[in-house]
Design a protein around this motif. Structure first.
Motif, PDB file in Angstrom:
ATOM      1  N   ALA A  82     113.412  28.449 -44.215  1.00 39.22           N
ATOM      2  CA  ALA A  82     113.025  27.193 -44.809  1.00 39.22           C
ATOM      3  C   ALA A  82     113.528  27.095 -46.198  1.00 39.22           C
ATOM      4  O   ALA A  82     114.127  28.251 -46.750  1.00 39.22           O
ATOM      5  CB  ALA A  82     111.497  27.344 -44.941  1.00 39.22           C
ATOM      6  N   LYS A  83     113.674  25.916 -46.695  1.00 37.32           N
ATOM      7  CA  LYS A  83     113.947  25.715 -47.914  1.00 37.32           C
ATOM      8  C   LYS A  83     112.899  26.101 -49.014  1.00 37.32           C
ATOM      9  O   LYS A  83     111.648  26.456 -48.658  1.00 37.32           O
ATOM     10  CB  LYS A  83     114.425  24.066 -48.349  1.00 37.32           C
ATOM     11  CG  LYS A  83     115.161  23.289 -47.655  1.00 37.32           C
ATOM     12  CD  LYS A  83     115.314  22.211 -47.803  1.00 37.32           C
ATOM     13  CE  LYS A  83     116.521  21.399 -46.914  1.00 37.32           C
ATOM     14  NZ  LYS A  83     116.769  19.987 -46.946  1.00 37.32           N
ATOM     15  N   ASN A  84     113.481  26.664 -50.351  1.00 38.58           N
ATOM     16  CA  ASN A  84     112.499  26.591 -51.248  1.00 38.58           C
ATOM     17  C   ASN A  84     111.403  25.958 -51.354  1.00 38.58           C
ATOM     18  O   ASN A  84     111.492  24.599 -51.462  1.00 38.58           O
ATOM     19  CB  ASN A  84     113.384  26.783 -52.625  1.00 38.58           C
ATOM     20  CG  ASN A  84     114.364  28.271 -52.713  1.00 38.58           C
ATOM     21  OD1 ASN A  84     113.892  29.092 -52.019  1.00 38.58           O
ATOM     22  ND2 ASN A  84     115.069  28.193 -53.499  1.00 38.58           N
ATOM     23  N   GLY A  85     110.127  26.399 -51.540  1.00 38.09           N
ATOM     24  CA  GLY A  85     108.988  25.536 -51.564  1.00 38.09           C
ATOM     25  C   GLY A  85     108.514  24.861 -50.159  1.00 38.09           C
ATOM     26  O   GLY A  85     107.580  24.183 -50.269  1.00 38.09           O
ATOM     27  N   LYS A  86     109.244  24.992 -49.092  1.00 38.08           N
ATOM     28  CA  LYS A  86     108.915  24.354 -47.802  1.00 38.08           C
ATOM     29  C   LYS A  86     108.232  25.491 -46.939  1.00 38.08           C
ATOM     30  O   LYS A  86     108.459  26.657 -47.101  1.00 38.08           O
ATOM     31  CB  LYS A  86     110.007  23.844 -47.394  1.00 38.08           C
ATOM     32  CG  LYS A  86     110.733  22.569 -48.154  1.00 38.08           C
ATOM     33  CD  LYS A  86     109.856  21.471 -48.346  1.00 38.08           C
ATOM     34  CE  LYS A  86     110.878  20.367 -48.959  1.00 38.08           C
ATOM     35  NZ  LYS A  86     109.899  18.787 -48.969  1.00 38.08           N
ATOM     36  N   THR A  87     107.493  25.018 -45.908  1.00 33.83           N
ATOM     37  CA  THR A  87     106.967  25.849 -44.954  1.00 33.83           C
ATOM     38  C   THR A  87     107.385  24.995 -43.528  1.00 33.83           C
ATOM     39  O   THR A  87     107.608  23.788 -43.395  1.00 33.83           O
ATOM     40  CB  THR A  87     105.514  25.665 -44.975  1.00 33.83           C
ATOM     41  OG1 THR A  87     104.930  26.214 -46.159  1.00 33.83           O
ATOM     42  CG2 THR A  87     104.832  26.565 -43.832  1.00 33.83           C
TER      43      THR A  87
END
Length: 526
Positions: free
Chosen positions: A449-454
């Protein structure tokens, strides 16, 4: 044309004598002049010779980029020895294999890797190690540089062996590519063509020298009046700040580097740099324009392999998505399973021939079986899938072996990964084939996942189902925090888990009304 396939050490020595104060490179802004590099390389070469090193002996090197990288490499070359670069991330069985297979007489390493080297089981004698960055003792590289010893340069020819470069081993045990002095010099000429480098240009060097993408750069300041701007490692968050401070005009990319940089937060300074050209291999068609528009640079895509002096084709005409046309010393064709030429747009295996004797490698170290498969009738069978268009441009479609046979269809990992990577929450991904309950294989997709994503596997699966054929849609999805990678940032697929119980299962979820064997949801670290 034969004058471009020659050794580079004599060229380097001559230029160092003519322009001793010219800057060859800067490491984290520290200047390394031609005179300094020649003196340090000569001292190291003399030390190796005094220790009993003979021409053709091998010296393994396990170190990150540093101010000593260049004197180590040029010292080995001037001593007439053969460089065996080792990925600094190697350990255990993989490291043991390379050391036992290459049989180096000496091992140069950063002090921090001494324990790893000792524990791998290769049995390298203690007195064979030369360490960097540790205690200042007679066995350290720093102590060697303080010696007063004269190097006796061995005359080197184009076909003399410069290095044994082990393939990344993303899908299996690495093979040792025999790289000559002429091949590395030729790689520099290919870079010259691809990048249109000019005097006073600055090439930003993030890539480790233990990868051909980094190694090919060491000849550039020799053949043209350019400077290398070296840093110790790749950092997505610091990349453009480092580029700006070095006044770099060219940046190199491989694998997913452009995608990683593109996914960094936008910055008002994104176009505040001196870079004209980003060059390398692995830029997807959709990333090409996005990267060029955001950062204001021209993309120069190329294709090649270590086995073919690094660069075979280059795209200087701006055909978005293509890897371009062959260098003047190569001919490229795409053939079917029977070895017959494919028509325009027909997918097959990329085959490379050369009019320049020595441009293609001689083989893999002590591996005649692999050599005979790669070199057939004086041509390199690359094992890569590609197509040629009606204009003669080559289009690269990934490794032919990097596919899965699922439901009677061959599923390209590149196609599935390319689509999954387009999901707004996915930073990177990798696909492998795993054991199927019925039939050939099922597809297991790993996503980060990208930073801050779920990432919700079930949501991702539904999203992919709308964009992929049914046989391409992964059955299993595993969310990971990080991938183990090669020096060029390629994911090491052979290390990915083939366990069917550590991931979300689309069929099990459907049978249980939405609940998979094991829910797998991971949020990226902030």
């Amino acid at each position: 044309m034969t004058d471009i396939l020659k050794g580079f050490v004599a060229e380097f020595n001559a230029k160092a004598d003519r322009q001793p104060n010219k800057v060859f490179a800067r490491f984290n802004s520290e200047e390394i002049t031609f005179a300094r590099l020649k003196a340090q390389a000569g001292t190291f070469a003399a030390n190796l010779q005094l220790r009993g090193l003979k021409p053709g002996d091998r010296v393994a090197v396990m170190m990150r980029n540093s101010r000593f990288s260049l004197p180590v490499l040029f010292g080995i070359a001037r001593a007439g020895a053969v460089w065996v670069p080792i990925n600094a991330q190697q350990k255990g069985e993989g490291l043991r294999y390379i050391l036992e297979h290459s049989k180096p007489k000496f091992v140069v390493c950063d002090f921090e890797y001494l324990t790893t080297l000792g524990e791998c089981g290769a049995g390298t004698p203690t007195d064979a190690f030369i360490t960097i960055g540790g205690p200042h003792d007679p066995g350290s590289f720093e102590a060697v540089l303080e010696e007063d010893a004269a190097c006796v340069d061995r005359p080197l020819k184009a076909d003399d062996l410069f290095a044994i470069m082990y393939t990344s081993g993303t899908t299996g045990r690495p093979k040792g590519v025999l790289v000559t002095h002429g091949m590395l010099r030729l790689a520099g000429e290919a870079v010259r063509t691809l990048t249109e480098m000019q005097p006073s240009d600055v090439f930003f060097v993030w890539e480790p020298f233990f990868h051909i993408g980094g190694a090919q750069l060491i000849v550039l300041p020799v053949i043209e009046d350019i400077t290398l701007a070296m840093v110790d490692r790749f950092s997505a968050s610091r990349f453009w700040d480092q580029v700006r401070s070095s006044a770099a005009t060219h940046v190199h990319y491989l694998g997913g580097i452009l995608q990683i940089l593109l996914k960094q937060p936008e910055n008002p300074l994104d176009r505040q740099h001196a870079v004209r050209i980003a060059w390398g291999g692995g830029c997807p068609k959709d990333v090409w324009t996005k990267f060029s528009d955001r950062f204001g640079v021209e993309i120069r895509e190329c294709y090649g392999m270590t086995e073919a002096s690094s660069i075979t084709t280059c795209n200087t005409e701006g055909v978005v998505g293509s890897v371009g046309k062959p260098m003047s010393w190569y001919a490229v064709e795409v053939v079917d399973g029977n070895g017959q030429p494919c028509g325009p747009g027909e997918r097959g295996e990329i085959v490379v021939r050369s009019s320049l004797n020595g441009a293609l490698f001689k083989g893999y170290l002590d591996n005649p079986e692999a050599t005979s498969k790669a070199l057939v009738d004086s041509a390199l069978r690359t094992g890569d899938a590609g197509t040629l268009d009606s204009e003669g441009n080559l289009w690269f479609h990934g490794r032919m072996t990097d596919s899965v046979r699922c439901k009677g269809e061959n599923v390209s990992a590149w196609e599935v990964e390319h689509m999954a990577a387009a999901h707004p929450s996915v930073e990177d991904c990798a696909m492998i084939g795993v054991e199927a309950d019925v039939g050939e294989q099922d597809i297991k997709l790993f996503v980060k996942a990208k930073n801050g994503k779920t990432i919700q596997p079930e949501h991702l699966s539904h999203w992919l189902a709308k964009r992929l054929a049914s046989y391409q849609n992964p059955r299993y999805i595993k969310v990971v925090c990080e991938f183990e990678r090669t020096p060029s940032q390629r994911i090491m697929k052979h290390l990915l888990s083939r366990d069917l119980h550590d991931c979300w299962d689309r069929l099990a979820a459907a049978q249980s009304g939405g609940q998979a064997r094991r829910p797998d949801v991971v949020a990226a670290k902030q």
